[in-house]
Design a protein around this motif. Structure first.
Motif, PDB file in Angstrom:
ATOM      1  N   GLN A  22       5.702   9.381  -0.365  1.00  0.00           N
ATOM      2  CA  GLN A  22       6.510  10.582  -0.572  1.00  0.00           C
ATOM      3  C   GLN A  22       7.923  10.231  -1.034  1.00  0.00           C
ATOM      4  OE1 GLN A  22       5.321  13.631  -0.347  1.00  0.00           O
ATOM      5  NE2 GLN A  22       3.354  13.180   0.599  1.00  0.00           N
ATOM      6  N   LEU A  23       8.291   8.970  -0.922  1.00  0.00           N
ATOM      7  CA  LEU A  23       9.628   8.541  -1.318  1.00  0.00           C
ATOM      8  C   LEU A  23       9.787   8.607  -2.834  1.00  0.00           C
ATOM      9  CD1 LEU A  23       9.927   5.369   0.961  1.00  0.00           C
ATOM     10  CD2 LEU A  23      10.904   7.631   1.375  1.00  0.00           C
ATOM     11  N   THR A  24      11.006   8.616  -3.289  1.00  0.00           N
ATOM     12  CA  THR A  24      11.270   8.577  -4.727  1.00  0.00           C
ATOM     13  C   THR A  24      10.921   7.187  -5.255  1.00  0.00           C
ATOM     14  OG1 THR A  24      13.535   7.759  -4.531  1.00  0.00           O
ATOM     15  CG2 THR A  24      13.215  10.181  -4.455  1.00  0.00           C
ATOM     16  N   ILE A  25      10.821   7.074  -6.560  1.00  0.00           N
ATOM     17  CA  ILE A  25      10.520   5.782  -7.179  1.00  0.00           C
ATOM     18  C   ILE A  25      11.585   4.751  -6.807  1.00  0.00           C
ATOM     19  CG2 ILE A  25      10.377   4.569  -9.391  1.00  0.00           C
ATOM     20  CD1 ILE A  25       9.038   7.092 -10.510  1.00  0.00           C
ATOM     21  N   ASP A  26      12.853   5.158  -6.835  1.00  0.00           N
ATOM     22  CA  ASP A  26      13.931   4.224  -6.473  1.00  0.00           C
ATOM     23  C   ASP A  26      13.827   3.788  -5.024  1.00  0.00           C
ATOM     24  OD1 ASP A  26      15.001   4.262  -9.031  1.00  0.00           O
ATOM     25  OD2 ASP A  26      16.477   5.820  -8.565  1.00  0.00           O
ATOM     26  N   TYR A  81       0.874  -1.169   0.000  1.00  0.00           N
ATOM     27  CA  TYR A  81       0.000   0.000   0.000  1.00  0.00           C
ATOM     28  C   TYR A  81       0.910   1.217   0.000  1.00  0.00           C
ATOM     29  CZ  TYR A  81      -3.300   3.479   1.894  1.00  0.00           C
ATOM     30  OH  TYR A  81      -4.063   4.600   2.119  1.00  0.00           O
ATOM     31  N   ILE A  82       1.003   1.862  -1.149  1.00  0.00           N
ATOM     32  CA  ILE A  82       1.835   3.058  -1.262  1.00  0.00           C
ATOM     33  C   ILE A  82       0.947   4.228  -0.883  1.00  0.00           C
ATOM     34  CG2 ILE A  82       3.259   4.470  -2.781  1.00  0.00           C
ATOM     35  CD1 ILE A  82       3.770   1.858  -4.378  1.00  0.00           C
ATOM     36  N   LYS A  83       1.110   4.658   0.356  1.00  0.00           N
ATOM     37  CA  LYS A  83       0.235   5.671   0.939  1.00  0.00           C
ATOM     38  C   LYS A  83       0.752   7.065   0.605  1.00  0.00           C
ATOM     39  CE  LYS A  83      -1.897   6.941   5.270  1.00  0.00           C
ATOM     40  NZ  LYS A  83      -2.140   6.544   6.652  1.00  0.00           N
ATOM     41  N   ILE A  84      -0.136   7.858   0.011  1.00  0.00           N
ATOM     42  CA  ILE A  84       0.231   9.221  -0.371  1.00  0.00           C
ATOM     43  C   ILE A  84      -0.993  10.111  -0.161  1.00  0.00           C
ATOM     44  CG2 ILE A  84      -0.370   8.875  -2.786  1.00  0.00           C
ATOM     45  CD1 ILE A  84       2.118  10.611  -3.450  1.00  0.00           C
ATOM     46  N   GLN A 112      12.444  -0.381  -1.011  1.00  0.00           N
ATOM     47  CA  GLN A 112      11.703  -0.873   0.153  1.00  0.00           C
ATOM     48  C   GLN A 112      10.873  -2.111  -0.200  1.00  0.00           C
ATOM     49  OE1 GLN A 112       9.530   1.690   2.691  1.00  0.00           O
ATOM     50  NE2 GLN A 112      11.274   3.030   3.086  1.00  0.00           N
ATOM     51  N   ALA A 113      10.201  -2.057  -1.348  1.00  0.00           N
ATOM     52  CA  ALA A 113       9.411  -3.215  -1.771  1.00  0.00           C
ATOM     53  C   ALA A 113      10.310  -4.436  -1.952  1.00  0.00           C
ATOM     54  CB  ALA A 113       8.658  -2.894  -3.066  1.00  0.00           C
ATOM     55  N   TYR A 114      11.444  -4.238  -2.592  1.00  0.00           N
ATOM     56  CA  TYR A 114      12.391  -5.329  -2.825  1.00  0.00           C
ATOM     57  C   TYR A 114      12.849  -5.938  -1.500  1.00  0.00           C
ATOM     58  CZ  TYR A 114      16.534  -7.835  -4.384  1.00  0.00           C
ATOM     59  OH  TYR A 114      17.469  -8.798  -4.614  1.00  0.00           O
ATOM     60  N   GLN A 115      13.165  -5.102  -0.528  1.00  0.00           N
ATOM     61  CA  GLN A 115      13.600  -5.589   0.782  1.00  0.00           C
ATOM     62  C   GLN A 115      12.510  -6.440   1.445  1.00  0.00           C
ATOM     63  OE1 GLN A 115      15.198  -2.454   3.291  1.00  0.00           O
ATOM     64  NE2 GLN A 115      16.279  -1.553   1.545  1.00  0.00           N
ATOM     65  N   HIS A 116      11.267  -5.996   1.354  1.00  0.00           N
ATOM     66  CA  HIS A 116      10.162  -6.757   1.949  1.00  0.00           C
ATOM     67  C   HIS A 116       9.952  -8.087   1.228  1.00  0.00           C
ATOM     68  CE1 HIS A 116       8.728  -3.972   4.995  1.00  0.00           C
ATOM     69  NE2 HIS A 116       8.860  -2.986   4.130  1.00  0.00           N
ATOM     70  N   ILE A 117      10.087  -8.068  -0.083  1.00  0.00           N
ATOM     71  CA  ILE A 117       9.949  -9.309  -0.857  1.00  0.00           C
ATOM     72  C   ILE A 117      11.066 -10.277  -0.480  1.00  0.00           C
ATOM     73  CG2 ILE A 117      10.073 -10.303  -3.177  1.00  0.00           C
ATOM     74  CD1 ILE A 117       8.677  -7.681  -4.149  1.00  0.00           C
ATOM     75  N   GLN A 118      12.289  -9.785  -0.350  1.00  0.00           N
ATOM     76  CA  GLN A 118      13.421 -10.632   0.050  1.00  0.00           C
ATOM     77  C   GLN A 118      13.164 -11.260   1.423  1.00  0.00           C
ATOM     78  OE1 GLN A 118      14.981 -11.341  -2.729  1.00  0.00           O
ATOM     79  NE2 GLN A 118      16.993 -11.023  -1.866  1.00  0.00           N
TER      80      GLN A 118
END
Length: 171
Positions: free
Chosen positions: A148-152, A96-99, A157-163
């Motif tokens: 609010q974070l950049t796309i990178d 959930y990308i909250k903005i 963050q998503a990658y870390q959670h998937i790992q």
């Protein structure tokens, strides 16, 4: 969404090309559900059957938030149709990308091209935001990331959670 398959792209054209003709919320939802069903039939389920990891934005939460909570369509019906369209496949992780609404509107405007959905009033988008908050409240598989974070940064963050998930659930 919609898109990702030939039929999904045709449905996308129906939804986004002709904004002169007002589409009723039920039709709008059913077109999204049809695209979602095609995507699951053609892409998601065959990939899962081959043991692949699937990352997809074609899930039912968006219809619940947009057409249900914000648009006023029947929540129970949306859940039922989506369960059928996705063949009851549930995601292991939901991001959930909250903005906040003003930032989201600003980003859409800066992109230069927005869809009919993005042109709707701030009050509509505020209802969408409330819908997502309601849908994701107390869900264990939902990971909230600051929009609010950049796309990178978001991707990292998503990658870390998937790992973490993959390491925890390694067989």
């Amino acid at each position: 969404e919609p898109g990702g398959t030939y039929i999904g792209e045709l449905i996308r054209n129906l939804l986004f090309v002709d904004s002169k003709n007002k589409m009723c919320i039920e039709t709008e939802f059913l077109l999204f559900a049809a695209s979602r069903a095609q995507h699951f039939c053609e892409v998601v389920i065959p990939s899962l059957e081959k043991g692949k990891i699937v990352i997809s934005d074609r899930m039912d939460n968006s219809s619940l938030a947009y057409q249900g909570y914000a648009g006023g369509a029947d929540i129970g019906m949306i859940k039922s149709v989506n369960k059928w369209a996705t063949q009851d496949v549930k995601p292991n992780i939901v991001f959930y990308i909250k903005i906040d609404v003003p930032t989201a509107l600003s980003r859409m405007t800066n992109r230069g091209k927005s869809t009919d959905f993005e042109q709707r009033y701030k009050t509509f988008l505020a209802k969408v935001e409330t819908g997502f908050e309601t849908i994701f409240k107390n869900k264990e598989n939902v990971i909230t990331i600051n929009g609010q974070l950049t796309i990178d940064q978001l991707a990292d963050q998503a990658y870390q959670h998937i790992q973490k998930y993959l390491q925890k659930n390694a067989k």
